[in-house]
Design a protein around this motif. Structure first.
Motif, PDB file in Angstrom:
ATOM      1  N   LEU A 429      38.167  77.705  23.072  1.00 47.31           N
ATOM      2  CA  LEU A 429      37.010  77.840  21.982  1.00 47.31           C
ATOM      3  C   LEU A 429      36.356  76.635  21.775  1.00 47.31           C
ATOM      4  O   LEU A 429      35.128  76.349  21.645  1.00 47.31           O
ATOM      5  N   ASP A 430      37.286  75.378  21.333  1.00 48.35           N
ATOM      6  CA  ASP A 430      36.768  74.217  21.007  1.00 48.35           C
ATOM      7  C   ASP A 430      36.085  73.542  22.102  1.00 48.35           C
ATOM      8  O   ASP A 430      34.858  73.024  21.886  1.00 48.35           O
ATOM      9  N   LYS A 431      36.332  73.800  23.103  1.00 48.70           N
ATOM     10  CA  LYS A 431      35.453  72.937  24.360  1.00 48.70           C
ATOM     11  C   LYS A 431      34.278  73.712  24.678  1.00 48.70           C
ATOM     12  O   LYS A 431      33.468  72.928  24.832  1.00 48.70           O
ATOM     13  N   GLU A 432      34.234  74.866  24.528  1.00 44.68           N
ATOM     14  CA  GLU A 432      33.090  75.721  24.699  1.00 44.68           C
ATOM     15  C   GLU A 432      31.974  75.389  23.700  1.00 44.68           C
ATOM     16  O   GLU A 432      30.812  75.331  24.171  1.00 44.68           O
ATOM     17  N   PHE A 433      32.345  75.264  22.527  1.00 43.87           N
ATOM     18  CA  PHE A 433      31.192  75.104  21.348  1.00 43.87           C
ATOM     19  C   PHE A 433      31.459  73.846  20.687  1.00 43.87           C
ATOM     20  O   PHE A 433      30.599  73.652  19.512  1.00 43.87           O
ATOM     21  N   GLY A 434      32.293  72.858  21.034  1.00 45.27           N
ATOM     22  CA  GLY A 434      32.281  71.585  20.462  1.00 45.27           C
ATOM     23  C   GLY A 434      32.280  71.593  18.753  1.00 45.27           C
ATOM     24  O   GLY A 434      32.151  70.717  18.077  1.00 45.27           O
ATOM     25  N   ILE A 435      33.478  72.406  18.587  1.00 46.42           N
ATOM     26  CA  ILE A 435      33.900  72.458  17.346  1.00 46.42           C
ATOM     27  C   ILE A 435      35.407  72.131  17.077  1.00 46.42           C
ATOM     28  O   ILE A 435      36.168  72.012  18.325  1.00 46.42           O
ATOM     29  N   THR A 436      36.090  72.179  16.032  1.00 52.66           N
ATOM     30  CA  THR A 436      37.510  71.905  15.835  1.00 52.66           C
ATOM     31  C   THR A 436      37.988  72.852  15.021  1.00 52.66           C
ATOM     32  O   THR A 436      37.849  72.844  13.851  1.00 52.66           O
ATOM     33  N   ALA A 562      23.184  81.219   7.560  1.00 56.58           N
ATOM     34  CA  ALA A 562      23.071  80.790   6.248  1.00 56.58           C
ATOM     35  C   ALA A 562      24.107  80.017   5.535  1.00 56.58           C
ATOM     36  O   ALA A 562      23.995  79.253   4.731  1.00 56.58           O
ATOM     37  N   VAL A 563      25.222  80.130   6.072  1.00 60.33           N
ATOM     38  CA  VAL A 563      26.452  79.343   5.683  1.00 60.33           C
ATOM     39  C   VAL A 563      26.736  77.939   6.200  1.00 60.33           C
ATOM     40  O   VAL A 563      26.755  77.098   5.499  1.00 60.33           O
ATOM     41  N   LEU A 564      26.507  78.084   7.511  1.00 61.89           N
ATOM     42  CA  LEU A 564      26.798  76.591   8.137  1.00 61.89           C
ATOM     43  C   LEU A 564      25.351  75.886   8.415  1.00 61.89           C
ATOM     44  O   LEU A 564      25.370  74.653   8.517  1.00 61.89           O
ATOM     45  N   GLY A 565      24.370  76.431   8.363  1.00 64.75           N
ATOM     46  CA  GLY A 565      23.111  75.658   8.403  1.00 64.75           C
ATOM     47  C   GLY A 565      22.790  74.814   9.529  1.00 64.75           C
ATOM     48  O   GLY A 565      23.268  75.093  10.501  1.00 64.75           O
ATOM     49  N   ALA A 566      22.175  73.769   9.306  1.00 62.49           N
ATOM     50  CA  ALA A 566      21.630  72.985  10.535  1.00 62.49           C
ATOM     51  C   ALA A 566      23.054  71.974  11.178  1.00 62.49           C
ATOM     52  O   ALA A 566      22.720  71.295  11.991  1.00 62.49           O
ATOM     53  N   ASP A 567      23.946  72.015  10.275  1.00 61.84           N
ATOM     54  CA  ASP A 567      25.093  71.538  10.884  1.00 61.84           C
ATOM     55  C   ASP A 567      25.730  72.304  12.183  1.00 61.84           C
ATOM     56  O   ASP A 567      26.475  71.333  12.750  1.00 61.84           O
ATOM     57  N   SER A 568      25.419  73.587  12.222  1.00 61.15           N
ATOM     58  CA  SER A 568      26.144  73.976  13.455  1.00 61.15           C
ATOM     59  C   SER A 568      25.179  73.898  14.642  1.00 61.15           C
ATOM     60  O   SER A 568      24.152  74.178  14.583  1.00 61.15           O
ATOM     61  N   ARG A 569      26.062  73.583  15.766  1.00 57.63           N
ATOM     62  CA  ARG A 569      25.258  73.549  17.130  1.00 57.63           C
ATOM     63  C   ARG A 569      25.215  74.848  17.743  1.00 57.63           C
ATOM     64  O   ARG A 569      24.704  75.051  18.945  1.00 57.63           O
ATOM     65  N   THR A 570      25.896  75.664  17.173  1.00 56.08           N
ATOM     66  CA  THR A 570      26.154  77.164  17.888  1.00 56.08           C
ATOM     67  C   THR A 570      25.015  77.722  18.018  1.00 56.08           C
ATOM     68  O   THR A 570      23.924  77.994  17.003  1.00 56.08           O
ATOM     69  N   GLU A 571      24.305  78.600  19.081  1.00 55.44           N
ATOM     70  CA  GLU A 571      23.153  79.227  19.263  1.00 55.44           C
ATOM     71  C   GLU A 571      23.110  80.506  18.457  1.00 55.44           C
ATOM     72  O   GLU A 571      23.006  81.506  19.447  1.00 55.44           O
ATOM     73  N   TRP A 572      23.382  80.560  17.310  1.00 57.44           N
ATOM     74  CA  TRP A 572      23.424  81.862  16.535  1.00 57.44           C
ATOM     75  C   TRP A 572      22.265  82.660  16.789  1.00 57.44           C
ATOM     76  O   TRP A 572      22.154  83.824  17.060  1.00 57.44           O
ATOM     77  N   GLU A 573      20.981  82.209  16.761  1.00 54.79           N
ATOM     78  CA  GLU A 573      19.610  82.958  16.732  1.00 54.79           C
ATOM     79  C   GLU A 573      19.663  83.399  18.369  1.00 54.79           C
ATOM     80  O   GLU A 573      19.206  84.936  18.328  1.00 54.79           O
ATOM     81  N   ARG A 588      33.677  82.479  29.321  1.00 57.59           N
ATOM     82  CA  ARG A 588      34.245  80.886  29.616  1.00 57.59           C
ATOM     83  C   ARG A 588      35.515  80.575  28.497  1.00 57.59           C
ATOM     84  O   ARG A 588      36.075  79.667  28.405  1.00 57.59           O
ATOM     85  N   VAL A 589      35.442  81.404  27.505  1.00 63.94           N
ATOM     86  CA  VAL A 589      36.456  81.028  26.602  1.00 63.94           C
ATOM     87  C   VAL A 589      37.882  82.243  26.701  1.00 63.94           C
ATOM     88  O   VAL A 589      39.142  81.652  26.643  1.00 63.94           O
ATOM     89  N   VAL A 590      37.563  83.378  26.962  1.00 64.75           N
ATOM     90  CA  VAL A 590      38.686  84.467  26.994  1.00 64.75           C
ATOM     91  C   VAL A 590      39.033  84.685  28.446  1.00 64.75           C
ATOM     92  O   VAL A 590      38.313  85.142  29.418  1.00 64.75           O
ATOM     93  N   ALA A 591      40.469  84.543  28.975  1.00 60.59           N
ATOM     94  CA  ALA A 591      40.836  84.707  30.069  1.00 60.59           C
ATOM     95  C   ALA A 591      40.825  86.110  30.418  1.00 60.59           C
ATOM     96  O   ALA A 591      41.145  87.022  29.517  1.00 60.59           O
ATOM     97  N   GLY A 592      40.369  86.236  31.627  1.00 55.53           N
ATOM     98  CA  GLY A 592      40.222  87.836  32.254  1.00 55.53           C
ATOM     99  C   GLY A 592      38.913  88.176  32.154  1.00 55.53           C
ATOM    100  O   GLY A 592      38.544  89.347  32.691  1.00 55.53           O
ATOM    101  N   PHE A 593      37.813  87.498  31.444  1.00 57.50           N
ATOM    102  CA  PHE A 593      36.602  87.915  31.263  1.00 57.50           C
ATOM    103  C   PHE A 593      35.582  87.033  32.147  1.00 57.50           C
ATOM    104  O   PHE A 593      34.202  87.109  31.840  1.00 57.50           O
TER     105      PHE A 593
END
Length: 764
Positions: A429-436, A562-573, A588-593
């Motif tokens: 998950l962290d590798k895919e989205f660049g989060i910790t 609304a919560v994470l705002g501009a700090d989030s690089r995730t493509e929520w929209e 790319r995150v869940v094995a088997g998918f």
């Protein structure tokens, strides 16, 4: 034409009782399904909707997780599935005018049945601090309120994000991603209350916390043991699979404290023979004492070991670990202790053994009757021992089959809804989205309630479900919820949880399975995973109940922005615009998918997730083999003058959703406050049939937990055992009374005493 919802709450304290039937389904099921559907949807909408249930180009039933075969019937639904669809596709509406007319105190005094009958919620509503009723609110303001509370927390771990089994794979993946980007693993879910014990036992013993069979394996089995499960009410389409197995020569053993009509005879409404005569399913009914299942399987294992040629020594040698310690424990099993624990006779157990030895392919199915005891995890481990002994995992027609309840409860866990995630999942998950992602464990359901009670959690967000009614120790749970600063429920309809609020509260109305989902990227679909690891699409076909509804993925995506705002690089929209982009990230995150979208297009009926024990006889455990275990045998102790109570569903019920006030298969009409007691136990306790009593549970904390005003029904339960419906009896289940390892509430083994009622029907 659809009927209007009830204005008054029906009287539920004077149920009528008649003899229970000895067959399930048939013409009564068809008639009841159509009557409920017509009341909620009208004739035209009924046809438009029910013909799409569980079809390859239709929507997944919002009820149970039982799988479909590749070839579908025109009517691919059961009675309770039809009820679930009718409740969701209802023409009844709950508008802001309804909330203006009904203060929260009024809603809190209503039954769950009355609340659910009011219809679909049409707009977001908000309960401000100090207000006495909900009021309409815009989506923008609703998300701003949640963001305000979440960002004000001292720690992300003061927030709880609960998930119900109705939630789609796409929405579940987004919710866990948001929670972890926000900074918490507090992702309790309904699995914590049902099959957590199964997952705990299976992960340790075979390396994966899911069942190891396909639907076709049921059809090919020589012997099917159905333990602690009532398919006729909880998974009615399972009866068709059992019938097919039976017609192919399979034997069936039912292990249950109560006789169940569906296991006695199934009248299949899809065939003339089924409608007229039906098929007897049980070859042997073992009416076990509550909590005696581990002792039963331990003794069967001892007898298998003592039977020449019965053990699959090649499988045991090549694929298992811990056999010697297990065998030593099994050989020490005591007949007298087993007969005490189970309430069975020696002849019954020997008859079961004969069926086991004669079978080359055996499946054990189970549900809450095995998972909701203090010793549930060792009980399920003993079931695995039983199957390993004869090589009954990893071959056709054999294996473990924990039968899941809600339609995507297994998929939600696969998507990462888990308070104790695997490090490998978080790494991906962290590798895919660049989060910790946080690595420390979060709260499960029981620990979430304790955190709210103790002031350690302040915001509660629920994606579906009816948390307050589903959880144990009702008084404690409701008091805990009222300590929250904010409670938020993503819901289609009203339920008890909306009336038990924090300082502030929101209800966010969402699309259901039956609704069309159109976003900026066009018409969308979601996916689910059934009880046997098959993943398939679900496409609603109805115009939504209101233009003000948002889909679950859209709600999570907008909340995250609304919560994470501009700090989030995730493509929520983008995730809200096109759900295919969510599935690309899942792949790319869940094995088997891998190649998720491509495989869905290539397999309209769904595709199977990998399962190493089933597919390869490979066991990804700590030892690299399937693990035998050797836990001490446990069973509940019963003090003099007490009975052991199990909580269960009526036939007019799905989880906490109450469709009606009848339990047709147990002969109970027009009421739910009943307690079923064996006539001999009732005589010993002075409980006349038709009399009223209060149930008082007993636990080591000495706290009095009382359920008042229950009608006594003399019923052929196992001796020493009683049964009553939840959620009415959840008040009796102590919050701290849970299964070892899994922490699942022990709702199937509650010690109760009977006292004179504080009030009786007709009292002022």
């Amino acid at each position: 034409m659809a009927s209007k919802p009830p204005t008054g709450d029906p009287v539920q304290d004077a149920p009528q009782v008649e003899a229970a039937p000895h067959a399930a389904a048939g013409l009564p099921a068809v008639a009841h399904s159509l009557r409920i559907a017509r009341q909620q949807m009208g004739v035209r909408r009924t046809a438009q909707t029910l013909l799409k249930v569980n079809q390859k180009n239709g929507f997944d039933c919002p009820g149970c997780a039982w799988p479909e075969g590749d070839k579908r019937h025109t009517a691919e639904f059961c009675e309770n599935g039809a009820k679930a669809v009718a409740e969701e596709a209802t023409l009844r509406r709950v508008t802001p005018d309804f909330f203006a007319a009904h203060p929260v105190a009024d809603l809190a005094g209503r039954s769950g049945y009355w609340l659910g009958q009011q219809g679909r919620i049409t707009q977001p509503v908000y309960l401000p601090e100090g207000a006495d009723r909900y009021e309409a609110v815009t989506w923008e303001r609703a998300f701003a309120i949640i963001a305000e509370e979440l960002t004000a927390l001292g720690s992300p771990d003061e927030a709880l994000f609960y998930t119900s089994g109705r939630t789609s794979n796409e929405a579940a993946f987004l919710l866990q991603l948001f929670a972890r980007e926000f900074g918490t693993n507090n992702l309790p879910d309904c699995s914590n209350m049902c099959h957590e014990s199964s997952g705990s036992a299976l992960n340790e013993t075979i390396g994966i916390g899911k069942g190891s069979v396909f639907l076709e394996d049921i059809h090919q089995a020589d012997l099917i043991i159905v333990a602690g499960q009532n398919p006729g009410t909880n998974h009615p389409r399972m009866l068709s699979a059992l019938e097919k197995a039976k017609n192919s020569g399979a034997k069936i053993i039912s292990v249950n404290p109560l006789p169940e009509a569906g296991m006695e005879r199934f009248k299949n409404p899809q065939t003339p023979h089924g409608m007229l005569k039906g098929t007897p399913l049980n070859d042997l009914f073992l009416q076990i004492r509550i909590g005696g299942d581990q002792a039963l399987f331990r003794l069967l294992n001892k007898l298998i070991l003592a039977t020449e040629g019965a053990v699959d020594t090649a499988f045991v040698t090549e694929h298992t670990h811990g056999y010697e310690e297990f065998a030593q424990a099994a050989e020490a099993a005591d007949w007298d202790e087993t007969l005490t624990a189970t309430g069975l006779t020696r002849a019954e157990i020997e008859q079961a053994l004969a069926l086991v030895i004669a079978s080359e392919r055996t499946i054990v199915c189970w549900a809450m009757g095995l998972t909701q005891h203090k010793h549930s995890v060792p009980t399920i481990r003993e079931v695995v021992n039983f199957l390993l002994l004869r090589g009954n995992i990893g071959r056709p027609g054999a294996g473990v089959c924990p039968v899941r309840g809600h339609s995507n409860v297994q998929g939600d866990r696969t998507m990462g809804i888990f308070e104790r995630p695997a490090p490998a999942f978080l790494d991906a998950l962290d590798k895919e989205f660049g989060i910790t992602s946080p690595r420390h464990h979060g709260y499960d359901v029981v620990r979430s309630i304790q955190a709210l009670r103790d002031g350690e959690a302040k915001v509660f967000f629920a994606m579906g479900g009816n948390f307050v009614a589903a959880t144990p120790d009702t008084a404690v749970t409701e008091a805990a919820m009222r300590r929250a600063r904010l409670t938020v429920h993503v819901s289609t309809k009203l339920n008890r949880s909306h009336a038990v609020t924090g300082t502030r509260a929101l209800i966010l109305p969402t699309l259901g399975r039956t609704d069309k989902d159109v976003q900026a990227g066009g018409k969308q679909f979601v996916t689910v995973e059934d009880s046997m690891g098959m993943v398939h699409a679900s496409r609603g076909n109805l115009t939504p109940a209101s233009p003000h509804l948002l889909s679950e993925p859209a709600i999570v995506a907008r909340l995250a922005r609304a919560v994470l705002g501009a700090d989030s690089r995730t493509e929520w929209e983008e995730f809200e615009r096109d759900y295919a982009t969510i599935r690309d990230r899942i792949s790319r995150v869940v094995a088997g998918f891998e190649d998720f979208n491509t495989r869905l297009a290539a397999h309209p009926g769904g595709f199977a997730l990998p399962h190493a024990p089933r597919d390869e006889r490979r066991f990804p455990t700590a030892t690299g083999r399937a693990n035998f275990t050797a836990a001490p045998v446990e069973f509940p102790e019963l003090p003099e003058g007490r009975l052991l109570l199990q909580t269960l569903r009526s036939h007019d019920q799905y989880n906490t959703t109450i469709y009606g006030l009848d339990d047709r298969y147990r002969g109970i009409k027009n009421g739910r406050r009943v307690v079923m007691v064996n006539p001999d136990d009732a005589a010993a306790l002075g409980l006349a049939d038709g009399s009223y009593t209060d149930l008082v549970s007993e636990w080591k904390d000495g706290v009095e937990r009382r359920a008042e005003g229950f009608r006594v029904v003399h019923y052929p339960t196992a001796r020493g055992c009683a049964a009553a419906y939840y959620p009415e009896t959840n008040v009796l289940v102590p919050l701290g009374s849970t299964a070892d390892t899994s922490n699942t509430p022990a709702s199937k083994s509650v010690v109760v005493r009977f006292e004179e009622p504080r009030s009786t029907p007709g009292d002022d």
